[in-house]
Design an enzyme around this catalytic site. Structure first.
Site, short mmCIF file in Angstrom:
data_model
loop_
_atom_site.label_atom_id
_atom_site.label_comp_id
_atom_site.label_asym_id
_atom_site.label_seq_id
_atom_site.Cartn_x
_atom_site.Cartn_y
_atom_site.Cartn_z
N SER A 16 6.25 -13.94 6.44
CA SER A 16 6.28 -15.34 6.84
C SER A 16 7.02 -16.23 5.84
CB SER A 16 4.84 -15.87 7.01
OG SER A 16 4.12 -15.78 5.80
N ASP A 64 -4.20 -9.36 6.30
CA ASP A 64 -4.28 -9.16 4.86
C ASP A 64 -4.05 -7.67 4.61
OD1 ASP A 64 -4.99 -8.80 2.21
OD2 ASP A 64 -6.83 -9.98 2.32
N VAL A 65 -2.97 -7.33 3.91
CA VAL A 65 -2.63 -5.92 3.72
C VAL A 65 -3.60 -5.18 2.82
CG1 VAL A 65 -0.17 -6.24 4.17
CG2 VAL A 65 -1.02 -6.42 1.81
N ASN A 91 6.52 -5.21 2.49
CA ASN A 91 7.10 -6.25 1.65
C ASN A 91 6.06 -7.14 0.99
OD1 ASN A 91 9.41 -8.34 0.97
ND2 ASN A 91 7.82 -9.48 2.07
N SER A 143 10.78 -4.08 -7.14
CA SER A 143 11.35 -5.11 -8.01
C SER A 143 12.05 -4.43 -9.17
CB SER A 143 10.24 -6.02 -8.54
OG SER A 143 10.76 -6.96 -9.47
N TYR A 157 1.88 -7.04 -12.76
CA TYR A 157 2.85 -7.05 -11.65
C TYR A 157 3.84 -5.90 -11.81
CZ TYR A 157 6.94 -8.52 -8.94
OH TYR A 157 8.00 -8.55 -8.07
N ALA A 159 3.52 -3.13 -13.39
CA ALA A 159 2.86 -1.85 -13.15
C ALA A 159 2.72 -1.58 -11.66
CB ALA A 159 1.49 -1.84 -13.82
N LYS A 161 4.64 -2.62 -9.26
CA LYS A 161 5.95 -2.35 -8.67
C LYS A 161 6.46 -0.96 -9.06
CE LYS A 161 6.35 -5.91 -6.20
NZ LYS A 161 6.49 -5.78 -4.74
#
Length: 259
Positions: A16, A64-65, A91, A143, A157, A159, A161
């Site tokens: 979104s 919510d994934v 994503n 990333s 973050y 870690a 990715k």
């Protein structure tokens, strides 16, 4: 000339806003029917309205994934709406900042839960439908931060990715007999709402570190994801593609000045 993807169906989690919305738009422009997910109804509705009238139909689901049940519901909805599921773009991601000494168990769990577990859960939920497709494609948004670079405040973050890349390498082997590929796109600094919130000084500093001389666009990531979704990319799996304008290449700031 790539084989047309028109009429195929894709899910884009976290579609979104930001990079996800750019991926959704790129796929819809290619005639792919896209189901986007987001955590708030208003964001999902705004995205669907903005992408109306594309060659591919765009619809949304609030989800919510971090919930396996939600991920299963998203897949069931996509199949119900379009009759099949061919592509999953994992994503959804968050990037809160926190120094190592300040991170709480909840801080770590939140980032790992969305960025890593959310990737695994949507892949698990989609396996049967992607197998039925006969040409299933999974594209993970990772990333450069974590797998290649680091940045103070984003150890958790980074870690999460890096974990995504560890996941796709083994997943690629398990999914190959099902004719499903799984690959990752590693964005550098891309102009999104989140990047703008970092402030102009941050964006100027990042631009100065990029040999291409500009920040990336969401379309740059969308085009990379679209390539991985093609029939022609069917012999590529378990791989990662850096899309960063060359940011990870210079040994120092002086190297850019020597161009």
């Amino acid at each position: 000339m790539f084989t047309s993807l028109q009429g195929r169906t894709a899910i884009v989690t976290g579609g979104s806003k930001g990079i996800g919305r750019g991926i959704a738009e790129t796929f819809a422009d290619a005639g792919v029917n896209v189901v986007v997910t987001g955590r708030t109804e208003s964001d999902v509705d705004a995205c669907v309205a903005a992408l109306a009238g594309k060659p591919g139909a765009v619809s949304g689901v609030k989800a919510d994934v971090t919930s396996q049940e939600d991920c299963r519901r998203v897949v069931a909805t996509a199949v119900e709406r379009h009759g099949a599921l061919d592509i999953v773009c994992a994503n959804a991601g968050i990037f809160p900042s926190g120094r190592i000494e300040d991170l709480t168990p909840d801080d770590i769990e939140e980032v790992i839960g969305v960025n890593f577990k959310g990737t695994v859960y949507i892949v698990q939920a989609a396996l049967a439908a992607l197998t039925d497709s006969g040409h299933g494609r999974i594209i993970v948004t990772s990333s450069i931060t974590g797998p290649i670079t680091g940045f103070p405040g984003w150890s958790h973050y980074g870690a999460s990715k890096a974990a995504q890349l560890g996941f796709i390498r083994t997943a690629a082997m398990e999914l190959a007999p099902k004719n499903i590929t799984i690959n990752a796109v590693l964005p550098g600094n891309i102009v999104t709402e989140g990047l703008i919130e970092m402030g102009q000084e941050y964006m100027d500093g990042m631009t100065a570190a990029i040999p291409a001389g500009r920040l990336g666009s969401v379309a740059d990531i969308g085009n990379a994801a679209l390539f991985f979704a093609t029939d022609e990319a069917g012999f590529i799996t378990g791989q990662s593609l850096v899309v960063d304008g060359g940011q990870v290449l210079p040994e120092s700031q002086e190297a850019i000045g020597e161009q």
